[in-house]
Motif scaffolding. Structure first.
Motif, mmCIF file in Angstrom:
data_model
loop_
_atom_site.group_PDB
_atom_site.id
_atom_site.type_symbol
_atom_site.label_atom_id
_atom_site.label_comp_id
_atom_site.label_asym_id
_atom_site.label_seq_id
_atom_site.Cartn_x
_atom_site.Cartn_y
_atom_site.Cartn_z
ATOM 1 N N PHE A 103 0.862 -1.187 0.000
ATOM 2 C CA PHE A 103 0.000 0.000 0.000
ATOM 3 C C PHE A 103 0.892 1.229 0.000
ATOM 4 O O PHE A 103 1.722 1.389 0.900
ATOM 5 C CB PHE A 103 -0.900 0.027 1.243
ATOM 6 C CG PHE A 103 -2.013 -0.971 1.206
ATOM 7 C CD1 PHE A 103 -1.801 -2.286 1.575
ATOM 8 C CD2 PHE A 103 -3.290 -0.598 0.792
ATOM 9 C CE1 PHE A 103 -2.832 -3.215 1.542
ATOM 10 C CE2 PHE A 103 -4.326 -1.522 0.756
ATOM 11 C CZ PHE A 103 -4.093 -2.839 1.132
ATOM 12 N N ALA A 123 2.039 -4.955 3.104
ATOM 13 C CA ALA A 123 0.977 -5.769 3.700
ATOM 14 C C ALA A 123 1.166 -7.245 3.361
ATOM 15 O O ALA A 123 0.979 -8.116 4.209
ATOM 16 C CB ALA A 123 -0.384 -5.282 3.219
ATOM 17 N N SER A 156 -4.406 -10.964 13.454
ATOM 18 C CA SER A 156 -5.058 -9.874 12.733
ATOM 19 C C SER A 156 -4.008 -8.889 12.216
ATOM 20 O O SER A 156 -3.062 -8.545 12.924
ATOM 21 C CB SER A 156 -6.017 -9.179 13.698
ATOM 22 O OG SER A 156 -6.415 -7.969 13.170
ATOM 23 N N GLY A 157 -4.147 -8.488 10.949
ATOM 24 C CA GLY A 157 -3.213 -7.533 10.353
ATOM 25 C C GLY A 157 -2.013 -8.159 9.680
ATOM 26 O O GLY A 157 -1.136 -7.461 9.186
ATOM 27 N N CYS A 158 -1.958 -9.503 9.608
ATOM 28 C CA CYS A 158 -0.772 -10.138 9.041
ATOM 29 C C CYS A 158 -0.869 -10.267 7.529
ATOM 30 O O CYS A 158 0.053 -10.748 6.879
ATOM 31 C CB CYS A 158 -0.537 -11.513 9.672
ATOM 32 S SG CYS A 158 -1.743 -12.742 9.158
ATOM 33 N N GLY A 159 -1.973 -9.853 6.933
ATOM 34 C CA GLY A 159 -2.052 -9.833 5.478
ATOM 35 C C GLY A 159 -2.918 -10.917 4.868
ATOM 36 O O GLY A 159 -2.871 -11.135 3.647
ATOM 37 N N LYS A 160 -3.747 -11.566 5.650
ATOM 38 C CA LYS A 160 -4.589 -12.635 5.118
ATOM 39 C C LYS A 160 -5.595 -12.092 4.105
ATOM 40 O O LYS A 160 -5.730 -12.608 2.990
ATOM 41 C CB LYS A 160 -5.343 -13.348 6.258
ATOM 42 C CG LYS A 160 -4.436 -13.894 7.353
ATOM 43 C CD LYS A 160 -5.208 -14.610 8.450
ATOM 44 C CE LYS A 160 -6.153 -13.749 9.262
ATOM 45 N NZ LYS A 160 -5.488 -12.749 10.115
ATOM 46 N N SER A 161 -6.299 -11.036 4.510
ATOM 47 C CA SER A 161 -7.323 -10.486 3.617
ATOM 48 C C SER A 161 -6.700 -9.890 2.356
ATOM 49 O O SER A 161 -7.226 -10.066 1.255
ATOM 50 C CB SER A 161 -8.133 -9.406 4.329
ATOM 51 O OG SER A 161 -8.857 -9.975 5.396
ATOM 52 N N VAL A 162 -5.602 -9.198 2.528
ATOM 53 C CA VAL A 162 -4.957 -8.590 1.357
ATOM 54 C C VAL A 162 -4.490 -9.685 0.399
ATOM 55 O O VAL A 162 -4.570 -9.530 -0.828
ATOM 56 C CB VAL A 162 -3.802 -7.664 1.795
ATOM 57 C CG1 VAL A 162 -3.041 -7.137 0.584
ATOM 58 C CG2 VAL A 162 -4.336 -6.503 2.620
ATOM 59 N N LEU A 202 4.567 -2.727 9.494
ATOM 60 C CA LEU A 202 4.756 -3.184 8.110
ATOM 61 C C LEU A 202 5.284 -2.094 7.192
ATOM 62 O O LEU A 202 5.556 -2.337 6.024
ATOM 63 C CB LEU A 202 3.448 -3.758 7.563
ATOM 64 C CG LEU A 202 2.996 -5.068 8.223
ATOM 65 C CD1 LEU A 202 1.684 -5.546 7.643
ATOM 66 C CD2 LEU A 202 4.065 -6.138 8.092
#
Ligand SMILES: Nc1ncnc2c1ncn2[C@@H]1O[C@H](COP(=O)(O)OP(=O)(O)O)[C@@H](O)[C@H]1O
Ligand SMILES: [Mg+2]
Lengths: 308, 337
Positions: free
Chosen positions: B13, B22, B42-48, B281
């Motif tokens: 990003f 990310a 949470s925030g480790c980049g799974k969704s991205v 990150l």
């Protein structure tokens, strides 16, 4: 839905009663009397006769009750200043022009403003976006009389494209609505842009894209519709504003509309004309808001059900 | 050929605060009909990662700066938007974490189901409607025909997620990506949604990527597991092998937080038992990202200098660490020694 509309229409009755009362009180506060202005110099005995004729000698609540009765029989009474003209006749003759002017200005504002804002949002931070927002800022900041003057100077006088004044043919009906609608247009553009940008961020737009829908459909079906809700909400009060606020534009373009009568009647303490026009305007605003609420219900099923 | 192959994926990003890395090194393969669980805090980049596969990352600010997403051998990162639209919903479908906001509040459920069918399968209005009823029945929504004309606000959270699932399987996709499909739901309906997903995956012979931060869910549903940490894939293995012989210190810690995977309370436990926090990150550690939290980092200086690469320790078991469990046999795991 019908129930909702009927209920809302019934509610206009107390609204109109209150509007009449408020206007009544305000006109009394201003003081003065159509027959006691120095330049008219009517003898005191005739003044009293006239006051009796128009019921001005009665206590205010009797006047109020009488007036309300007249309004509900669709009789707004005679003008107190203009001999031989009834308020009904003035309304009938002049009002359609003002409504047309206000309506066209509204149309211009929506038809130009909403797409302008939508394009700006879809091309966020592009040249198109910045240009649209500059146009919108200018449109919002520049007063309508200046816009009108500039339009007349360039379009009518310099380039000779359109007439400078009047309200006879369609060629007369182009510049005044633009001058009047420019401010609201700018406002709608901003509103539509902000609303679109917010909607574009919504999870359901991402869902629509995840389904592989064409971008055009995502925008039209999922984004535009939801973005229009705040625009529609703002549009109702604007219609009233455009019809009442047309006085300056009517004067500049010499349009024989209602705005002129309105201002003159207040100055001349022509109570019946002022009252009549106020009542009609209140009705228009009530109806405009009702239309907005109906549209709102069509756009948002949640509100529709809350009313059922 | 694997159905999906993600190779060296890097999605960043570009923000005013700097470049957020990310996703910064994700590699995995997924065979047809199999389930891959992706876990991590949470925030480790799974969704991205999931959105990168779908081509749904917000551009700008996000951009896939490196790597490939090979779906049936075709690199999705090379496709233009129109070509991606033909893949999304048709061959790869996705459901999201929050069913309350993932459906359009102003459109009937029926419309939101049929538009997918009509778009990809070219169905007529009537045929699509019939199929939509079948789909609602398939996700066990009672009185399906009548509920088609309801708006989303008439549905509960669990029911909405069922609708999302019905929409996702509408065109028989080969791959379903479920991004924390039960996280936002009531505890009582979570298990039922996961069971439904498994039932449908089997019935439709789909492959699935199941994203979760819950090791218990992974143990139940996944064939293979990918563990992510700070934008990187740090360990990948078959579910049995991963749970029996975790290699990465981070995975060990995750599992250590759950001593008995089959116990009921497991679902509620969070990954908070490891001291320290994941790195920023924008400016992550130069070498191993887990280094600052790693109990073994001081034993060998190499991982504080160079970034460990993903390597195959044994068949099908990949790890990104200089100190995998099987290479430190006999070394006492003294924290901060
Ligand atoms: N729009 C965004 N702008 C900047 N950074 C973002 C944005 N979306 C996500 N990120 C960053 O990407 C990282 C990974 O996010 P995400 O994939 O959503 O995590 P999760 O594993 O919880 O699904 C987060 O650390 C977040 O800071
Ligand atoms: Mg997530």
């Amino acid at each position: 839905m019908t129930k909702f509309v009927v209920r809302r229409l019934v509610w206009t009755i107390p609204v109109v009663l209150l509007v009449i009362l408020l206007t009544f009180t305000m006109m009394k506060q201003i003081g003065g009397n159509p027959f006691r202005q120095t330049e008219r110099a009517v003898p005191a005995s005739i003044q009293r006769n006239l006051e009796r004729k128009f019921g001005l000698d009665k206590p205010w609540y009797v006047q109020y009750a009488q007036y309300v009765r007249n309004v509900f029989t669709f009789d707004l009474g005679p003008s107190m200043v203009l001999r031989g003209r009834s308020v009904n006749a003035i309304v009938k003759e002049q009002f359609p022009r003002s409504i047309q002017l206000g309506g066209l200005a509204m149309l211009f504002a929506l038809v130009v403003g909403v797409p302008l804002g939508a394009v700006a949002a879809l091309k966020q931070n592009s040249t198109a976006d910045y240009s649209a927002m500059v146009v919108s800022n200018v449109g919002f900041a520049v007063p309508s009389f200046l816009v009108a003057t500039l339009l007349i100077y360039f379009v009518s006088l310099k380039w000779g494209l359109l007439p400078t004044s009047g309200w006879a043919t369609w060629r007369h009906k182009i510049l005044p609505p633009i001058a009047l609608g420019l401010g609201p247009m700018a406002y709608f553009a901003r509103l539509a842009r902000g609303s679109m940008l917010e909607t574009l961020q919504q999870d359901y737009v991402r869902t629509a894209r995840a389904k592989g829908l064409r971008w055009r459909r995502v925008v039209v079906v999922h984004v535009l519709r939801n973005s229009l809700i705040p625009v529609v909400t703002a549009a109702g009060p604007f219609l009233g504003f455009l019809i009442t606020g047309s006085f300056i534009i009517e004067t500049i373009f010499a349009i024989p509309g209602i705005g002129r009568y309105y201002v003159v009647s207040v100055q001349a303490r022509d109570l019946s004309v002022t009252m009549g026009l106020t009542v009609i305007l209140a009705l228009i605003i009530v109806v405009a808001n009702l239309i907005v609420d109906i549209l709102y219900g069509l756009l948002d099923p949640r509100t529709r059900e809350a009313r059922a | 050929m694997a159905l999906l192959e993600v190779k060296n994926l890097h999605t960043h990003f570009f923000t005013r605060e700097g470049v957020v890395r990310a996703v910064d090194g994700v590699d995995f393969e997924l065979e047809r009909g199999r389930t891959l669980g992706i876990v991590g805090e949470s925030g480790c980049g799974k969704s991205v990662t999931a959105l990168s596969i779908m081509g749904l990352i917000p551009k700008p600010p996000a951009k896939i700066v490196e790597g490939q997403v090979l779906f049936e051998g075709r690199d999705l990162t090379e496709l233009d938007e129109g070509e991606l639209e033909d893949v999304r919903g048709r061959h790869i479908a996705m459901i999201f974490q929050d069913p309350m906001t993932s459906l359009n509040p102003t459109l009937k459920i029926g419309t939101q189901l049929t538009e997918t069918l009509r778009r990809h399968l070219g169905m007529s209005k009537d045929a699509a409607r019939k199929r939509a009823i079948e789909l609602l029945e398939e996700v066990h929504i009672p009185n399906a025909a009548a509920r088609l004309d309801d708006y989303p606000h008439r549905y509960s959270g669990g029911m909405r997620q069922r609708v999302m699932i019905a929409g996702a399987i509408a065109c028989n996709p080969k791959l379903l990506i479920a991004d924390e499909p039960s996280t936002a739901l009531d505890v009582t309906v979570q298990a039922r949604i996961l069971d439904l997903l498994e039932e449908l995956r089997k019935a439709h012979d789909m492959a699935m990527i199941l994203i979760t931060h819950d090791m218990g869910v992974v143990a139940e549903a996944a064939d293979e597991v990918a563990v992510m940490y700070a934008g990187q894939l740090v360990e990948r293995a078959g579910v049995q092998d991963l749970f029996d012989r975790p290699e990465h210190p981070y995975t060990e810690a995750l599992l250590g937080a759950l001593p008995h995977v089959d116990e009921e309370h497991v679902r509620e436990s969070r990954l908070t038992t490891i001291p320290g926090r994941p790195p920023n990150l924008v400016d992550p550690p130069e070498a191993c990202r887990f280094g600052p939290r790693c109990p073994y980092a001081s034993l060998n200086d190499s991982c504080t200098q160079v970034e460990p690469q993903l390597r195959e320790l044994r068949k099908g078991h990949w790890v990104r660490s200089a100190h995998p469990a099987s290479e430190r046999a006999g070394v006492p795991a003294e924290v901060g020694a």
